[in-house]
Design a protein around this motif. Structure first.
Motif, PDB file in Angstrom:
ATOM      1  N   ALA A   1      -0.390  11.326   4.688  1.00 39.02           N
ATOM      2  CA  ALA A   1      -1.724  11.781   5.094  1.00 39.02           C
ATOM      3  C   ALA A   1      -1.822  13.307   5.018  1.00 39.02           C
ATOM      4  N   SER A   2      -0.736  13.996   5.317  1.00 35.82           N
ATOM      5  CA  SER A   2      -0.769  15.458   5.251  1.00 35.82           C
ATOM      6  C   SER A   2      -0.703  15.960   3.802  1.00 35.82           C
TER       7      SER A   2
ATOM      8  N   PHE B   1       0.824  -1.207   0.000  1.00 33.48           N
ATOM      9  CA  PHE B   1       0.000   0.000   0.000  1.00 33.48           C
ATOM     10  C   PHE B   1       0.859   1.258   0.000  1.00 33.48           C
ATOM     11  N   MET B   2       2.033   1.179   0.606  1.00 28.29           N
ATOM     12  CA  MET B   2       2.928   2.344   0.630  1.00 28.29           C
ATOM     13  C   MET B   2       3.307   2.757  -0.784  1.00 28.29           C
TER      14      MET B   2
ATOM     15  N   THR C   1       6.218   7.314  10.247  1.00 31.38           N
ATOM     16  CA  THR C   1       6.530   8.697   9.886  1.00 31.38           C
ATOM     17  C   THR C   1       6.079   9.007   8.471  1.00 31.38           C
ATOM     18  N   ARG C   2       6.367   8.104   7.544  1.00 32.72           N
ATOM     19  CA  ARG C   2       5.996   8.348   6.150  1.00 32.72           C
ATOM     20  C   ARG C   2       4.479   8.352   5.972  1.00 32.72           C
ATOM     21  N   LEU C   3       3.760   7.508   6.696  1.00 30.92           N
ATOM     22  CA  LEU C   3       2.301   7.518   6.614  1.00 30.92           C
ATOM     23  C   LEU C   3       1.725   8.848   7.088  1.00 30.92           C
TER      24      LEU C   3
ATOM     25  N   GLU D   1       6.268  -0.841  16.873  1.00 32.11           N
ATOM     26  CA  GLU D   1       6.356  -1.767  15.745  1.00 32.11           C
ATOM     27  C   GLU D   1       5.470  -1.289  14.598  1.00 32.11           C
ATOM     28  N   HIS D   2       5.497   0.001  14.355  1.00 29.95           N
ATOM     29  CA  HIS D   2       4.643   0.610  13.341  1.00 29.95           C
ATOM     30  C   HIS D   2       5.485   0.930  12.106  1.00 29.95           C
ATOM     31  N   PRO D   3       5.545  -0.019  11.136  1.00 28.26           N
ATOM     32  CA  PRO D   3       6.345   0.241   9.941  1.00 28.26           C
ATOM     33  C   PRO D   3       5.839   1.483   9.203  1.00 28.26           C
TER      34      PRO D   3
END
Length: 96
Positions: free
Chosen positions: A88-89, A47-48, A82-84, A77-79
């Motif tokens: 989102a912004s 999805f990234m 930061t990029r998500l 454990e949140h891959p």
């Protein structure tokens, strides 16, 4: 039958068998239909790349709405956390 037909018939308490992804993964980048992405843990990876591809398009060319339903064990454990947040912004149609 389409997956969406099965999902809409689910009731509280129904069991759902989930399996590993298979086949070709090519959700649209453009069009009026919303996208719903379901991911857990490192399953966010495909999805990234799709979200990055959306960002590369001009705003008027992008799909209307993207709903990302995502879970992981914990914040440590949140891959791609930061990029998500950055995506989102930058993608107003992305709802997390």
């Amino acid at each position: 039958a389409h997956l969406s037909e099965h999902v809409h018939r689910l009731a509280v308490g129904d069991e759902v068998l989930l399996e590993v992804p298979g086949g070709i993964f090519t959700p649209p980048l453009q069009g009026p239909r919303p996208l719903v992405f379901l991911a857990a843990g490192i399953g966010i990876t495909p999805f990234m790349s799709h979200l990055e591809a959306l960002l590369a398009l001009a705003p008027a060319e992008r799909v209307n709405d993207v709903l990302l339903l995502y879970t992981c064990r914990n914040g440590n454990e949140h891959p791609f956390a930061t990029r998500l947040r950055e995506l989102a912004s930058q993608l107003p149609q992305l709802k997390r």
